[in-house]
Design a protein around this motif. Structure first.
Motif, PDB file in Angstrom:
ATOM      1  N   UNK A 232     -57.583  35.383  43.090  1.00 55.33           N
ATOM      2  CA  UNK A 232     -58.026  36.224  41.983  1.00 55.33           C
ATOM      3  C   UNK A 232     -56.856  36.897  41.277  1.00 55.33           C
ATOM      4  N   UNK A 233     -55.776  37.132  42.012  1.00 56.04           N
ATOM      5  CA  UNK A 233     -54.605  37.802  41.439  1.00 56.04           C
ATOM      6  C   UNK A 233     -53.504  36.821  41.031  1.00 56.04           C
ATOM      7  N   UNK A 234     -53.856  35.534  40.963  1.00 54.59           N
ATOM      8  CA  UNK A 234     -52.920  34.501  40.530  1.00 54.59           C
ATOM      9  C   UNK A 234     -51.713  34.379  41.464  1.00 54.59           C
ATOM     10  N   UNK A 235     -51.868  34.788  42.720  1.00 51.26           N
ATOM     11  CA  UNK A 235     -50.777  34.649  43.696  1.00 51.26           C
ATOM     12  C   UNK A 235     -50.904  33.371  44.512  1.00 51.26           C
ATOM     13  N   UNK A 236     -51.934  32.595  44.243  1.00 49.61           N
ATOM     14  CA  UNK A 236     -52.142  31.310  44.922  1.00 49.61           C
ATOM     15  C   UNK A 236     -52.757  30.350  43.926  1.00 49.61           C
ATOM     16  N   UNK A 237     -52.485  29.059  44.125  1.00 53.97           N
ATOM     17  CA  UNK A 237     -53.020  28.043  43.234  1.00 53.97           C
ATOM     18  C   UNK A 237     -54.236  27.359  43.824  1.00 53.97           C
ATOM     19  N   UNK A 238     -55.099  26.885  42.940  1.00 57.22           N
ATOM     20  CA  UNK A 238     -56.332  26.236  43.379  1.00 57.22           C
ATOM     21  C   UNK A 238     -56.042  24.984  44.189  1.00 57.22           C
ATOM     22  N   UNK A 239     -55.147  24.144  43.721  1.00 59.13           N
ATOM     23  CA  UNK A 239     -54.889  22.868  44.390  1.00 59.13           C
ATOM     24  C   UNK A 239     -54.375  23.079  45.815  1.00 59.13           C
ATOM     25  N   UNK A 240     -53.413  23.962  45.986  1.00 58.97           N
ATOM     26  CA  UNK A 240     -52.838  24.178  47.318  1.00 58.97           C
ATOM     27  C   UNK A 240     -53.868  24.825  48.243  1.00 58.97           C
ATOM     28  N   UNK A 241     -54.679  25.719  47.690  1.00 60.68           N
ATOM     29  CA  UNK A 241     -55.676  26.392  48.518  1.00 60.68           C
ATOM     30  C   UNK A 241     -56.772  25.419  48.941  1.00 60.68           C
ATOM     31  N   UNK A 242     -57.229  24.582  48.011  1.00 59.35           N
ATOM     32  CA  UNK A 242     -58.254  23.588  48.347  1.00 59.35           C
ATOM     33  C   UNK A 242     -57.746  22.631  49.413  1.00 59.35           C
ATOM     34  N   UNK A 243     -56.481  22.237  49.306  1.00 59.41           N
ATOM     35  CA  UNK A 243     -55.902  21.323  50.300  1.00 59.41           C
ATOM     36  C   UNK A 243     -55.827  21.995  51.670  1.00 59.41           C
ATOM     37  N   UNK A 244     -55.443  23.261  51.693  1.00 60.49           N
ATOM     38  CA  UNK A 244     -55.341  23.984  52.962  1.00 60.49           C
ATOM     39  C   UNK A 244     -56.713  24.163  53.598  1.00 60.49           C
ATOM     40  N   UNK A 245     -57.716  24.461  52.803  1.00 62.45           N
ATOM     41  CA  UNK A 245     -59.076  24.640  53.331  1.00 62.45           C
ATOM     42  C   UNK A 245     -59.620  23.324  53.874  1.00 62.45           C
ATOM     43  N   UNK A 246     -59.282  22.223  53.216  1.00 61.07           N
ATOM     44  CA  UNK A 246     -59.772  20.925  53.665  1.00 61.07           C
ATOM     45  C   UNK A 246     -59.216  20.563  55.040  1.00 61.07           C
ATOM     46  N   UNK A 247     -58.049  21.063  55.371  1.00 59.86           N
ATOM     47  CA  UNK A 247     -57.389  20.695  56.620  1.00 59.86           C
ATOM     48  C   UNK A 247     -57.938  21.453  57.825  1.00 59.86           C
ATOM     49  N   UNK A 248     -58.636  22.539  57.603  1.00 61.76           N
ATOM     50  CA  UNK A 248     -59.047  23.385  58.723  1.00 61.76           C
ATOM     51  C   UNK A 248     -60.433  23.972  58.470  1.00 61.76           C
ATOM     52  N   UNK A 249     -61.458  23.349  59.027  1.00 66.19           N
ATOM     53  CA  UNK A 249     -62.828  23.854  59.032  1.00 66.19           C
ATOM     54  C   UNK A 249     -63.338  24.288  57.650  1.00 66.19           C
ATOM     55  N   UNK A 250     -63.396  23.363  56.699  1.00 64.19           N
ATOM     56  CA  UNK A 250     -63.834  23.742  55.344  1.00 64.19           C
ATOM     57  C   UNK A 250     -65.242  24.327  55.311  1.00 64.19           C
ATOM     58  N   UNK A 251     -66.160  23.807  56.121  1.00 67.04           N
ATOM     59  CA  UNK A 251     -67.525  24.332  56.106  1.00 67.04           C
ATOM     60  C   UNK A 251     -67.558  25.792  56.559  1.00 67.04           C
ATOM     61  N   UNK A 252     -66.809  26.114  57.598  1.00 68.14           N
ATOM     62  CA  UNK A 252     -66.781  27.494  58.080  1.00 68.14           C
ATOM     63  C   UNK A 252     -66.110  28.402  57.058  1.00 68.14           C
ATOM     64  N   UNK A 253     -65.089  27.912  56.388  1.00 62.16           N
ATOM     65  CA  UNK A 253     -64.435  28.712  55.346  1.00 62.16           C
ATOM     66  C   UNK A 253     -65.414  29.002  54.201  1.00 62.16           C
ATOM     67  N   UNK A 254     -66.216  28.024  53.847  1.00 60.27           N
ATOM     68  CA  UNK A 254     -67.197  28.255  52.796  1.00 60.27           C
ATOM     69  C   UNK A 254     -68.255  29.264  53.236  1.00 60.27           C
ATOM     70  N   UNK A 255     -68.667  29.147  54.483  1.00 67.64           N
ATOM     71  CA  UNK A 255     -69.634  30.111  54.998  1.00 67.64           C
ATOM     72  C   UNK A 255     -69.053  31.519  54.960  1.00 67.64           C
ATOM     73  N   UNK A 256     -67.813  31.653  55.404  1.00 69.96           N
ATOM     74  CA  UNK A 256     -67.176  32.967  55.372  1.00 69.96           C
ATOM     75  C   UNK A 256     -67.045  33.467  53.935  1.00 69.96           C
ATOM     76  N   UNK A 257     -66.730  32.573  53.009  1.00 74.73           N
ATOM     77  CA  UNK A 257     -66.590  32.978  51.606  1.00 74.73           C
ATOM     78  C   UNK A 257     -67.879  33.601  51.092  1.00 74.73           C
ATOM     79  N   UNK A 258     -68.995  32.926  51.353  1.00 74.78           N
ATOM     80  CA  UNK A 258     -70.276  33.466  50.915  1.00 74.78           C
ATOM     81  C   UNK A 258     -70.584  34.798  51.564  1.00 74.78           C
ATOM     82  N   UNK A 259     -70.295  34.919  52.871  1.00 71.69           N
ATOM     83  CA  UNK A 259     -70.568  36.167  53.582  1.00 71.69           C
ATOM     84  C   UNK A 259     -69.695  37.305  53.046  1.00 71.69           C
TER      85      UNK A 259
END
Length: 327
Positions: A232-259
């Motif tokens: 949100x503060x432009x300190x991270x990029x979408x592409x790098x963040x999406x790649x990092x989330x894909x490597x480690x439990x993306x479903x759980x990360x999405x669940x945490x995001x919603x929570x």
């Protein structure tokens, strides 16, 4: 959770079923429902074990008779379990229970029991049956053979058709009081502060909190909050963040995001809820309606991970939407 050491909430539900059994009121079809993580499958297996035991004692199976011995070895021919099967083409677990499985179950239930006095069948997760499987199961529920017990286990029993739910007696596992949940977590060896933190993250569900603690879920949840604040503060990029989330439990990360968004909205509405997004440094406060829309998009993306669509593209689209909230 071990069936040998039932939790207090499991014990309450089990005692309820045993009272009905002893009074001759246990029906041929049970629906064991409640939030994920509370030990519904362990409860159902314990009850199935008791139903098939030749010489039960004190409300539980004896553990010594031939039926108990075979059940412990996983070889009892009269105890049937239907769950996800391997897809022979992909060599991965299917994500639904098929009509062929339910038909096979029905065929087994009309056969004479081989060893026990009756048969017990467990189906889980019951809400994963497809429409044709539901219809096939309905036939079994409408004409149940004598001496057969069908136990459906569901995290989301509301997803079962009303025609199925109405033919089952419900056995509910409820999220226990906070004090009981904290006491149980501490009995598992967790410090009070850590147990409290995990229980808050799990929305009061002690089984889920224990899972988070066992799998380093609290650290991951904090990392997701930091990622969203940075994006949100432009300190991270979408592409790098999406790649990092894909490597480690993306479903759980999405669940945490919603929570995290849900907790943030609750806190802004005046509820006394911890706001991990604010604690992670989220300074921009998007409109409540926009956050609600993003929460819905997060839920859709989580469901979409099981679809043929590329997961990385779905994640990237969702994160682009989050970044735009701060514009």
């Amino acid at each position: 959770m071990s069936a040998d050491m039932p939790t207090p909430w499991q014990q309450r539900a089990y005692a309820q079923a045993i009272v009905a059994l002893d009074a001759g009121r246990l029906p041929h079809a049970l629906l064991v429902g409640g939030p994920a993580g509370l030990g519904k499958l362990a409860l159902a297996r314990r009850l199935a074990h008791r139903l098939m035991c030749s010489t039960p004692a004190g409300g539980d199976a004896c553990g010594q008779c031939r039926n108990c011995t075979l059940i412990a070895a996983g070889t009892h021919p009269d105890l049937i379990e239907e769950t996800f099967e391997i897809n022979e083409k992909t060599k991965e677990l299917r994500k639904e229970i098929l009509i062929t499985q339910v038909r096979r179950l029905g065929e087994k239930l009309v056969l004479t029991p081989q060893i026990a006095a009756g048969q017990v069948a467990l189906v889980y997760p019951a809400e994963a049956m497809n429409r044709n499987a539901f219809n096939a199961l309905l036939k079994t529920l409408e004409e149940p053979p004598a001496g057969r017990t069908l136990i459906l286990i569901a995290d989301r029993p509301q997803r079962l058709p009303a025609t199925i739910r109405s033919r089952c007696q419900w056995l509910r596992l409820e999220i226990p009081p906070v004090a009981e949940a904290l006491a149980w977590l501490q009995a598992q060896g967790h410090a009070p502060v850590v147990a409290q933190q995990a229980l808050e993250a799990a929305q009061g569900n002690p089984g889920l909190a224990e899972q988070y603690l066992a799998e380093d879920g609290i650290r991951l949840r904090q990392a997701v909050a930091a990622d969203l604040a940075a994006l949100a503060q432009q300190r991270a990029g979408v592409a790098e963040l999406a790649a990092a989330w894909m490597e480690d439990r993306p479903a759980l990360r999405l669940r945490f995001s919603g929570e995290l968004v849900r907790d943030h909205l609750a806190q802004r509405a005046g509820a006394p809820r911890p706001d991990a997004l604010a604690a992670a440094g989220l300074s921009v406060l998007p409109p409540v309606e926009a956050l609600g829309d993003w929460f819905d998009a997060c839920a859709r993306t989580l469901r979409g991970l099981d679809s043929p669509l590329r997961q990385d593209l779905q994640l990237a689209e969702l994160l682009i939407g989050w970044q735009r909230l701060a514009d």
